[in-house]
Scaffold this motif. Sequence first.
Motif, PDB file in Angstrom:
ATOM      1  N   ALA A 313     -15.008 -11.211  17.863  1.00 27.16           N
ATOM      2  CA  ALA A 313     -14.116 -11.665  16.791  1.00 27.16           C
ATOM      3  C   ALA A 313     -13.768 -10.515  15.833  1.00 27.16           C
ATOM      4  CB  ALA A 313     -14.778 -12.815  16.034  1.00 27.16           C
ATOM      5  N   LYS A 314     -14.776  -9.686  15.488  1.00 26.68           N
ATOM      6  CA  LYS A 314     -14.520  -8.548  14.608  1.00 26.68           C
ATOM      7  C   LYS A 314     -13.584  -7.527  15.265  1.00 26.68           C
ATOM      8  CE  LYS A 314     -18.754  -8.737  11.854  1.00 26.68           C
ATOM      9  NZ  LYS A 314     -19.978  -8.005  11.442  1.00 26.68           N
ATOM     10  N   THR A 315     -13.804  -7.274  16.570  1.00 27.16           N
ATOM     11  CA  THR A 315     -12.924  -6.337  17.285  1.00 27.16           C
ATOM     12  C   THR A 315     -11.496  -6.840  17.318  1.00 27.16           C
ATOM     13  OG1 THR A 315     -14.815  -5.740  18.664  1.00 27.16           O
ATOM     14  CG2 THR A 315     -12.639  -5.082  19.434  1.00 27.16           C
ATOM     15  N   LYS A 316     -11.345  -8.149  17.513  1.00 28.69           N
ATOM     16  CA  LYS A 316     -10.002  -8.730  17.543  1.00 28.69           C
ATOM     17  C   LYS A 316      -9.323  -8.602  16.177  1.00 28.69           C
ATOM     18  CE  LYS A 316      -7.611 -12.932  18.980  1.00 28.69           C
ATOM     19  NZ  LYS A 316      -7.785 -14.333  19.468  1.00 28.69           N
ATOM     20  N   VAL A 317     -10.089  -8.856  15.141  1.00 28.68           N
ATOM     21  CA  VAL A 317      -9.524  -8.730  13.786  1.00 28.68           C
ATOM     22  C   VAL A 317      -9.148  -7.277  13.489  1.00 28.68           C
ATOM     23  CG1 VAL A 317     -10.052  -8.945  11.327  1.00 28.68           C
ATOM     24  CG2 VAL A 317     -10.705 -10.765  12.901  1.00 28.68           C
ATOM     25  N   ARG A 318     -10.004  -6.330  13.925  1.00 31.74           N
ATOM     26  CA  ARG A 318      -9.727  -4.911  13.686  1.00 31.74           C
ATOM     27  C   ARG A 318      -8.466  -4.465  14.420  1.00 31.74           C
ATOM     28  NH1 ARG A 318     -14.158  -3.207  15.347  1.00 31.74           N
ATOM     29  NH2 ARG A 318     -15.307  -3.424  13.398  1.00 31.74           N
ATOM     30  N   LEU A 322      -5.033  -2.970  12.773  1.00 34.68           N
ATOM     31  CA  LEU A 322      -4.404  -1.712  13.170  1.00 34.68           C
ATOM     32  C   LEU A 322      -2.938  -1.912  13.520  1.00 34.68           C
ATOM     33  CD1 LEU A 322      -7.238  -0.090  15.335  1.00 34.68           C
ATOM     34  CD2 LEU A 322      -6.488   0.597  13.053  1.00 34.68           C
ATOM     35  N   GLU A 323      -2.651  -2.991  14.275  1.00 34.87           N
ATOM     36  CA  GLU A 323      -1.257  -3.274  14.614  1.00 34.87           C
ATOM     37  C   GLU A 323      -0.435  -3.556  13.362  1.00 34.87           C
ATOM     38  OE1 GLU A 323       0.161  -3.041  17.475  1.00 34.87           O
ATOM     39  OE2 GLU A 323      -1.658  -2.509  18.575  1.00 34.87           O
ATOM     40  N   GLU A 324      -1.026  -4.276  12.410  1.00 31.93           N
ATOM     41  CA  GLU A 324      -0.310  -4.570  11.157  1.00 31.93           C
ATOM     42  C   GLU A 324      -0.057  -3.289  10.356  1.00 31.93           C
ATOM     43  OE1 GLU A 324       1.560  -7.150   8.463  1.00 31.93           O
ATOM     44  OE2 GLU A 324       0.832  -7.438  10.511  1.00 31.93           O
ATOM     45  N   ALA A 329       3.615   0.780   8.307  1.00 33.34           N
ATOM     46  CA  ALA A 329       3.984   2.193   8.175  1.00 33.34           C
ATOM     47  C   ALA A 329       5.374   2.459   8.739  1.00 33.34           C
ATOM     48  CB  ALA A 329       2.947   3.072   8.884  1.00 33.34           C
ATOM     49  N   LYS A 330       5.688   1.804   9.863  1.00 30.83           N
ATOM     50  CA  LYS A 330       7.017   1.970  10.452  1.00 30.83           C
ATOM     51  C   LYS A 330       8.093   1.415   9.525  1.00 30.83           C
ATOM     52  CE  LYS A 330       9.559   1.108  14.735  1.00 30.83           C
ATOM     53  NZ  LYS A 330       9.515   0.461  16.078  1.00 30.83           N
ATOM     54  N   GLU A 331       7.831   0.228   8.956  1.00 31.03           N
ATOM     55  CA  GLU A 331       8.805  -0.356   8.036  1.00 31.03           C
ATOM     56  C   GLU A 331       9.008   0.529   6.807  1.00 31.03           C
ATOM     57  OE1 GLU A 331       7.561  -4.247   7.060  1.00 31.03           O
ATOM     58  OE2 GLU A 331       8.021  -5.119   9.044  1.00 31.03           O
ATOM     59  N   VAL A 332       7.898   1.087   6.276  1.00 31.90           N
ATOM     60  CA  VAL A 332       8.008   1.946   5.092  1.00 31.90           C
ATOM     61  C   VAL A 332       8.807   3.209   5.404  1.00 31.90           C
ATOM     62  CG1 VAL A 332       6.680   3.389   3.495  1.00 31.90           C
ATOM     63  CG2 VAL A 332       5.931   1.071   3.974  1.00 31.90           C
ATOM     64  N   SER A 333       8.546   3.816   6.565  1.00 30.54           N
ATOM     65  CA  SER A 333       9.292   5.027   6.934  1.00 30.54           C
ATOM     66  C   SER A 333      10.779   4.720   7.110  1.00 30.54           C
ATOM     67  CB  SER A 333       8.714   5.622   8.207  1.00 30.54           C
ATOM     68  OG  SER A 333       8.827   4.699   9.280  1.00 30.54           O
ATOM     69  N   GLU A 334      11.081   3.571   7.751  1.00 32.94           N
ATOM     70  CA  GLU A 334      12.493   3.206   7.909  1.00 32.94           C
ATOM     71  C   GLU A 334      13.152   2.949   6.559  1.00 32.94           C
ATOM     72  OE1 GLU A 334      12.551  -0.116  10.487  1.00 32.94           O
ATOM     73  OE2 GLU A 334      12.068   1.027  12.320  1.00 32.94           O
ATOM     74  N   ARG A 335      12.426   2.277   5.677  1.00 37.92           N
ATOM     75  CA  ARG A 335      12.991   1.986   4.354  1.00 37.92           C
ATOM     76  C   ARG A 335      13.223   3.278   3.574  1.00 37.92           C
ATOM     77  NH1 ARG A 335       9.060  -1.553   1.482  1.00 37.92           N
ATOM     78  NH2 ARG A 335       9.420  -2.813   3.341  1.00 37.92           N
ATOM     79  N   GLU A 336      12.262   4.218   3.631  1.00 37.22           N
ATOM     80  CA  GLU A 336      12.451   5.488   2.935  1.00 37.22           C
ATOM     81  C   GLU A 336      13.635   6.270   3.517  1.00 37.22           C
ATOM     82  OE1 GLU A 336       8.819   7.592   3.150  1.00 37.22           O
ATOM     83  OE2 GLU A 336       7.801   6.388   1.582  1.00 37.22           O
ATOM     84  N   HIS A 337      13.763   6.206   4.842  1.00 37.54           N
ATOM     85  CA  HIS A 337      14.894   6.905   5.466  1.00 37.54           C
ATOM     86  C   HIS A 337      16.222   6.314   4.999  1.00 37.54           C
ATOM     87  CE1 HIS A 337      17.021   9.283   8.380  1.00 37.54           C
ATOM     88  NE2 HIS A 337      17.550   8.202   8.938  1.00 37.54           N
ATOM     89  N   GLU A 338      16.275   4.975   4.940  1.00 37.66           N
ATOM     90  CA  GLU A 338      17.497   4.323   4.464  1.00 37.66           C
ATOM     91  C   GLU A 338      17.777   4.665   3.003  1.00 37.66           C
ATOM     92  OE1 GLU A 338      16.980   0.225   5.173  1.00 37.66           O
ATOM     93  OE2 GLU A 338      17.123   0.368   7.366  1.00 37.66           O
ATOM     94  N   GLN A 339      16.726   4.678   2.181  1.00 35.51           N
ATOM     95  CA  GLN A 339      16.926   5.026   0.766  1.00 35.51           C
ATOM     96  C   GLN A 339      17.421   6.458   0.613  1.00 35.51           C
ATOM     97  OE1 GLN A 339      13.281   4.233  -1.287  1.00 35.51           O
ATOM     98  NE2 GLN A 339      13.504   1.999  -1.201  1.00 35.51           N
ATOM     99  N   ASN A 340      16.856   7.370   1.402  1.00 32.22           N
ATOM    100  CA  ASN A 340      17.313   8.768   1.324  1.00 32.22           C
ATOM    101  C   ASN A 340      18.770   8.899   1.739  1.00 32.22           C
ATOM    102  OD1 ASN A 340      14.777   9.568   0.492  1.00 32.22           O
ATOM    103  ND2 ASN A 340      14.070  10.017   2.562  1.00 32.22           N
ATOM    104  N   LEU A 341      19.143   8.187   2.790  1.00 33.25           N
ATOM    105  CA  LEU A 341      20.545   8.226   3.210  1.00 33.25           C
ATOM    106  C   LEU A 341      21.460   7.651   2.145  1.00 33.25           C
ATOM    107  CD1 LEU A 341      20.274   7.165   6.977  1.00 33.25           C
ATOM    108  CD2 LEU A 341      20.668   9.452   6.050  1.00 33.25           C
TER     109      LEU A 341
END
Length: 437
Positions: A313-318, A322-324, A329-341
């Motif tokens: 159960a702990k491994t599944k939660v971990r 990690l996936e979350e 991180a991907k959403e934040v990078s995309e948002r920063e890229h859009e803001q910079n543009l």
Amino acid sequence: MPVIQPLKGSTDAPATYKQPSRKGKKAWRKNVDVTEVEKGLEELNEEVIKGGVLTERPSDELFVVDTVGDASLAKKFPKHTSKSLKADEIIAARSAVPSVSLRKRPGDKTTDGIIPAKRPRREYVSHKELNRLRKVAGGFHETTVEVADALFDPWGVVPKPEAQAPIDDKRDDIKKAPKSISQKPVSLLASGKTPKAVPKPTGGYSYNPVFTDYEARYAEESNKAVEAERKRLEAEEAERLKMEAAARSAAEAEAAEARAELSEWDEDSEWEGFQSGGEELKVNAKRPERKTKAQRNRIQRRKEEERRKIHEAKTKVRKAQLEEIKRIAKEVSEREHEQNLALAELEQSESSADDNDEVLRRRQLGRLKLPEKDLELVLPDELQDSLRLLKPEGNLLKDRYRSLLIRGRVEARRRIPFKKQAKTKLTEKWAYKDFSI
């Protein structure tokens, strides 16, 4: 040596009437006119400097055959001739007389006429030399060479010098500039645009404005004043309601506390006089029996299964975490890229904000609020049609300071009129109590 020149005048003897008297002061040697002799000497010296006396030089040195050409061509065509510098002419004008040698020549064997006294020669040994010879005979030498073992072996292996570790000097690490000094300042406008340092005033700010511009600005400032007064009244009403609610709740709390104190004295306890009969009961607890090996193995298997399930159960939660994290991180990078543009497009489209854009952002820099802009507006009856009757308004220093704050160059600061002084304590010395009889 004076130059002897032939006489230029008459060679006849002077007449008697022209011969002056030789018995007076005018006939003395100091009064004889030697101007011609001095002039001749000067001319002779100049000729010697230039190469020699003209009368003594041969014809080959005085006359040359012209093989160069006509010298007047240089004057006719000055562009094709190169004129030498004055400095080169001065340096080239050397004297034919050789310079004085710098070697030290032996001095003349001339004296002042006084014969120096000769020191008598001593054929005997002096006391100083005798003492030195005695010390040498006794085994003492001033220049004694001490023989020591050789410390350097020329045929040995040359040791390699040890590489010194580089010294890390951390004394200047504190003086490094912060990272934010290279970043662009943040504007306080809600649109995010960078305002101009000195905004261009509109027609409503003129001393003799157009009626439409003045009316529009007058109505805008009036609406701002009405809105500020409405907010102030709402804040006062909210503060009054808050104080009334606090007073009402305090009164209710006091009344409830008073009722609680009365109920403690009036009501009797239900538990007064109650006796429990549980003390007389005897508990016949069954003695636990010893578990068998099969029971112990079953318990151990059950515990291992529980531990395995907990670990899974702990491994599944971990893994889910990690996936979350990757997704965020991907959403934040995309948002920063859009803001910079978006910021780049905004800077390209319009580098500076409009002059009348005064809507500020909600979150400002620093703890203190931005100072309000002075109201630079006069009433209709105060408008003047002449610059002589115009009264100056506003403050350039405040405007420049507020412009720096809006552009994000500096943070808002509070004026400190007096420096905080150290607290001093006045005490009276007790020396007057120390007395002797």
